[in-house]
Design an enzyme around this catalytic site. Structure first.
Site, mmCIF file in Angstrom:
data_model
loop_
_atom_site.group_PDB
_atom_site.id
_atom_site.type_symbol
_atom_site.label_atom_id
_atom_site.label_comp_id
_atom_site.label_asym_id
_atom_site.label_seq_id
_atom_site.Cartn_x
_atom_site.Cartn_y
_atom_site.Cartn_z
ATOM 1 N N HIS A 273 -56.577 17.047 -19.477
ATOM 2 C CA HIS A 273 -56.501 15.779 -18.734
ATOM 3 C C HIS A 273 -55.242 15.749 -17.893
ATOM 4 C CE1 HIS A 273 -54.613 15.206 -22.694
ATOM 5 N NE2 HIS A 273 -53.756 14.403 -22.084
ATOM 6 N N MET A 274 -55.326 14.968 -16.831
ATOM 7 C CA MET A 274 -54.183 14.732 -15.950
ATOM 8 C C MET A 274 -53.806 13.257 -16.033
ATOM 9 S SD MET A 274 -53.902 15.300 -11.833
ATOM 10 C CE MET A 274 -53.615 17.060 -11.930
ATOM 11 N N HIS A 275 -52.533 12.976 -16.271
ATOM 12 C CA HIS A 275 -52.026 11.612 -16.224
ATOM 13 C C HIS A 275 -51.670 11.271 -14.775
ATOM 14 C CE1 HIS A 275 -50.967 11.345 -20.673
ATOM 15 N NE2 HIS A 275 -51.060 12.657 -20.523
ATOM 16 N N ASN B 254 -49.992 17.782 -19.714
ATOM 17 C CA ASN B 254 -49.284 18.307 -20.883
ATOM 18 C C ASN B 254 -50.104 19.437 -21.492
ATOM 19 O OD1 ASN B 254 -47.265 16.317 -20.681
ATOM 20 N ND2 ASN B 254 -48.508 14.856 -21.825
ATOM 21 N N ASP C 276 -55.314 4.536 -19.334
ATOM 22 C CA ASP C 276 -54.798 4.987 -20.629
ATOM 23 C C ASP C 276 -54.730 3.798 -21.587
ATOM 24 O OD1 ASP C 276 -52.883 7.646 -21.548
ATOM 25 O OD2 ASP C 276 -52.749 5.811 -22.744
ATOM 26 N N ILE C 277 -55.103 4.044 -22.836
ATOM 27 C CA ILE C 277 -55.147 2.960 -23.827
ATOM 28 C C ILE C 277 -53.739 2.484 -24.200
ATOM 29 C CG2 ILE C 277 -55.140 4.347 -25.961
ATOM 30 C CD1 ILE C 277 -57.587 2.603 -26.838
ATOM 31 N N VAL D 149 -54.180 14.998 -27.166
ATOM 32 C CA VAL D 149 -55.640 15.083 -27.082
ATOM 33 C C VAL D 149 -55.999 16.435 -26.453
ATOM 34 C CG1 VAL D 149 -57.744 14.082 -26.132
ATOM 35 C CG2 VAL D 149 -55.873 12.582 -26.877
HETATM 36 P P1 5GP Z 1 -51.478 13.679 -24.065
HETATM 37 O O1 5GP Z 1 -50.285 13.294 -24.874
HETATM 38 O O2 5GP Z 1 -52.503 14.448 -24.867
HETATM 39 O O3 5GP Z 1 -51.121 14.341 -22.777
HETATM 40 O O4 5GP Z 1 -52.130 12.312 -23.622
HETATM 41 C C1 5GP Z 1 -53.220 11.718 -24.256
HETATM 42 C C2 5GP Z 1 -53.322 10.305 -23.709
HETATM 43 O O5 5GP Z 1 -54.592 9.787 -24.052
HETATM 44 C C3 5GP Z 1 -52.270 9.352 -24.310
HETATM 45 O O6 5GP Z 1 -51.517 8.793 -23.243
HETATM 46 C C4 5GP Z 1 -53.104 8.316 -25.050
HETATM 47 O O7 5GP Z 1 -52.576 7.014 -24.944
HETATM 48 C C5 5GP Z 1 -54.471 8.435 -24.383
HETATM 49 N N1 5GP Z 1 -55.574 8.120 -25.259
HETATM 50 C C6 5GP Z 1 -55.788 8.611 -26.512
HETATM 51 N N2 5GP Z 1 -56.938 8.125 -27.017
HETATM 52 C C7 5GP Z 1 -57.470 7.321 -26.071
HETATM 53 C C8 5GP Z 1 -58.665 6.524 -26.013
HETATM 54 O O8 5GP Z 1 -59.492 6.472 -26.947
HETATM 55 N N3 5GP Z 1 -58.879 5.821 -24.866
HETATM 56 C C9 5GP Z 1 -58.008 5.860 -23.821
HETATM 57 N N4 5GP Z 1 -58.304 5.139 -22.737
HETATM 58 N N5 5GP Z 1 -56.873 6.602 -23.822
HETATM 59 C C10 5GP Z 1 -56.608 7.313 -24.949
#
Ligand code: 5GP
Ligand code: ZN
Length: 114
Positions: A100-102, A87, A30-31, A96
């Protein structure tokens, strides 16, 4: 999806720190990590949210969980413990809109995604 960040990562248009990949999924750091280990696993196929997983696509959830097990071992957090999170939609914290799975770990987790 031409305007989807994660589709662009799959297509190599946006770089990522790749952790694991197979024909179905891609996993990368994650970025903005919320823990020492914070990996995002995505299906290579665009699916917007958990609600958009069709019965025909249910296998994608198995693929994400299977990848999470591998990542936990790759990152050395399997035995100590880790958390997986999907989420869904705005109040679920989804930002996003590509499924996706964290995978979070590397320290004692509290309510980081809450
Ligand atoms: P969400 O809140 O949608 O469940 O999580 C999206 C995750 O994607 C966030 O933790 C965010 O930091 C990560 N993320 C968003 N854009 C990018 C990107 O361009 N590259 C990477 N590696 N992670 C990203
Ligand atoms: Zn996408």
């Amino acid at each position: 999806m031409s305007d989807c960040i994660f589709c662009k990562i799959v297509q190599g248009e946006i770089p990522c720190a790749k952790i694991y990949e197979n024909d179905q999924v891609l996993a990368f750091d994650d970025i903005h990590p919320m823990a020492p280990v914070h990996v995002i696993i995505i299906p290579k196929k665009h699916i917007s949210t958990l609600l958009d997983v069709s019965d025909a696509d249910n296998e994608v959830i198995v693929d994400l969980v299977s990848a999470a097990r591998k990542i936990a071992k790759i990152k050395g957090i399997a035995e100590k413990g880790f958390r997986t999170v999907i989420n869904c939609n705005a109040e679920g914290g989804q930002v996003v809109f590509h499924l996706h799975m964290h995978v979070l770990g590397g320290r004692k987790l509290q309510d980081e995604l809450g």
